[in-house]
Enzyme design. Structure first.
Site, PDB file in Angstrom:
ATOM      1  N   GLU A 168      45.365  44.235  47.800  1.00  0.00           N
ATOM      2  CA  GLU A 168      44.218  43.487  47.257  1.00  0.00           C
ATOM      3  C   GLU A 168      42.839  44.023  46.744  1.00  0.00           C
ATOM      4  O   GLU A 168      42.260  44.639  47.591  1.00  0.00           O
ATOM      5  CB  GLU A 168      43.807  42.335  48.228  1.00  0.00           C
ATOM      6  N   CYS A 227      34.977  39.877  46.560  1.00  0.00           N
ATOM      7  CA  CYS A 227      35.662  40.437  45.494  1.00  0.00           C
ATOM      8  C   CYS A 227      36.227  39.192  44.558  1.00  0.00           C
ATOM      9  O   CYS A 227      36.614  39.352  43.404  1.00  0.00           O
ATOM     10  CB  CYS A 227      37.064  40.954  46.121  1.00  0.00           C
TER      11      CYS A 227
END
Length: 485
Positions: A254, A287
């Protein structure tokens, strides 16, 4: 055992290998973002510690895998209960170590770790094998734990993200070697104490601390590792993916984002503007944040007026103070990186609408919430992840242009859409290229849903059965009809 007091809590600065604390010949300095002062000298692992941790995980793997989903769930539920009982201690240490807002850690972030362990334990127990008949045989798909797994986590929300990754690995029957980020390792050290108290067998859960290029590299290239999961930058993921490929080890990553936040004229403008100003939370070190504000041209002025009003309400300050809404950046190196993006944008002719400066009057690692109107969509400030309190603002004429702008970067982790039209929500939600798209909301997570990115935002999916399948070897068992014992 080497322990230090952090925010009134005793924390070990050593590794956790095979159920015991272990030191190293060298250390690294952990610094608090609150005042940029040292918190602790932390054991700095390398090849030796990687070998010891993998060996411990290998030794523990057969019995842990054979324990079965119900047996593992019992231990994991005990750990979840201990996390809930220690929220205050964990929150205090993580706030000192990473400077996330203390009230957020207490209210939701730390307890999410307990939810992670309970959710994956229960999902593993509830798994139903796929069964069917074909070609005169009875068929079943069986999950088998894959083996020792390396989990490498980032410095933002380190406790929650470590539990998010280790919980499915443990539930699937894997043993784990966790490498926390060197900028915020201490809450993961507290997790080790709770793992021991919960009764995990030695070697099932291991933590090794150190610098990514040293201990991280040693772990990811180790031949005894059977799964690797990483959250961090695309640049680091290239190195990890290369190491994983050499040993034919499945890898998930990720890898950050540059999420669009699209606002259409038919949206609740006040709600959209408030949410946009909220992207400065945690100093923009999220993020999933919608860092590219894309607003329909006909409501540009109205939106900006509301956005500035809500941004003016932010309070930069000590994350332990309930009045604070924007915390400091994690490290001096990161502050310099964020500032560099803004200065290059300024030199490029991009317009700095607000902010664009350090706030040393507040503390050594603070940066003002910043809004940039780029000269063009090709500007670096639009195309690269800043990971700080920096947003860009662009407008669009219609739905087609909105989706084109949303999809114009190499990233694809998340997107946010504000609209009053259910039909547009469906069209644009499908059209935005991202692993997750929220409509008229943000950061609402269902732990059973797939999570991950497209483009350079990641590879693979976490969440629910997707994570459990990743940590498993799937076997098809075919038995000829009529076979008897």
């Amino acid at each position: 055992m080497t322990r230090v007091e952090v925010a009134g809590v005793e924390v070990s600065t050593e590794h956790f290998i095979g159920g015991e604390r272990a030191g190293s010949d060298t250390t690294f300095t952990d610094i608090s973002p609150i005042d940029a002062e040292p918190v602790a000298e932390v054991a700095r692992g390398g090849e030796r510690e990687a070998d010891l941790a993998v060996a411990a995980a290998q030794e523990a793997f057969p019995a842990w895998g054979a324990l079965g989903t119900a047996g593992r769930a019992e231990v994991m539920h005990r750990l979840a209960d201990l996390i809930d009982a220690n929220v205050e201690r964990l929150a205090a240490v993580e706030c000192a170590d990473m400077a996330m807002l203390l009230r957020s850690l207490r209210a939701r972030v730390i307890s999410r770790g307990a939810r992670n362990f309970r959710a994956y334990a229960d999902l593993a127990v509830a798994y139903e094998e796929r069964v069917w008949e074909s070609n005169g045989t009875r068929n079943r798909v069986v999950r088998r734990p894959s083996g020792p797994a390396v989990v490498i986590t980032p410095w933002n929300a380190p406790f929650m993200l470590s539990t998010w990754k280790t919980a499915p690995a443990l539930a699937a029957g894997c043993t784990v070697i966790l490498k926390p980020a060197e900028w915020s390792p201490l809450s993961c050290s507290l997790l080790c104490d709770l793992v021991a108290e919960a009764g995990f067998p030695p070697g099932v859960f291991n933590v090794v601390q150190g610098i990514g290029e040293e201990i991280g590299a040693a772990l990811t290239r180790h031949e005894g590792v059977r799964r690797i999961s990483f959250t961090g930058s695309p640049e680091t993921a290239v190195h990890i993916g290369t190491a994983a490929a050499r040993n034919i080890v499945p890898f998930t990553g990720e890898l950050g984002g540059k999420g669009p936040l699209l606002v259409f004229a038919d949206a609740d403008l006040e709600g959209a503007a408030r949410k946009a100003a909220g992207q400065y939370d945690d100093a923009g070190q999220v993020c999933l944040a919608g860092t590219r504000l894309l607003v329909e041209r006909s409501v540009e002025d109205a939106f900006l007026e509301l956005f500035h009003r809500f941004t003016d309400e932010h309070v930069l300050g000590d994350p332990r103070d309930d009045a604070t809404t924007v915390s400091p950046l994690i490290h001096a190196d990161h502050l310099e990186r964020v500032e560099g993006f803004v200065e290059r944008a300024r030199a490029n002719g991009d317009e700095i609408v607000r902010g664009g400066r350090r706030r040393e009057d507040v503390g050594p690692l603070f940066y003002d919430p910043t809004l940039v109107i780029p000269r063009s969509n090709d500007s670096e400030i639009v195309q690269r992840e800043v990971f700080g309190p920096v947003l860009t603002f662009q407008t669009f004429a219609d739905e087609q242009e909105a989706v084109a702008l949303a999809n114009s970067t190499r990233y694809g982790l998340s997107g946010i859409v504000y609209t009053g039209s259910e039909e547009r929500a469906e069209r644009v939600g499908r059209g935005v290229r991202a692993g997750t798209v929220w409509v008229n909301t943000f950061l609402v997570r269902d732990l059973t849903a797939p999570f991950g990115g497209v483009g350079i935002s990641g590879i693979g999916r976490e969440g629910g059965d997707y994570a459990l399948d990743f940590y498993s070897d799937l076997k098809t068992l075919q038995i000829l009809d009529g076979t008897t014992a």
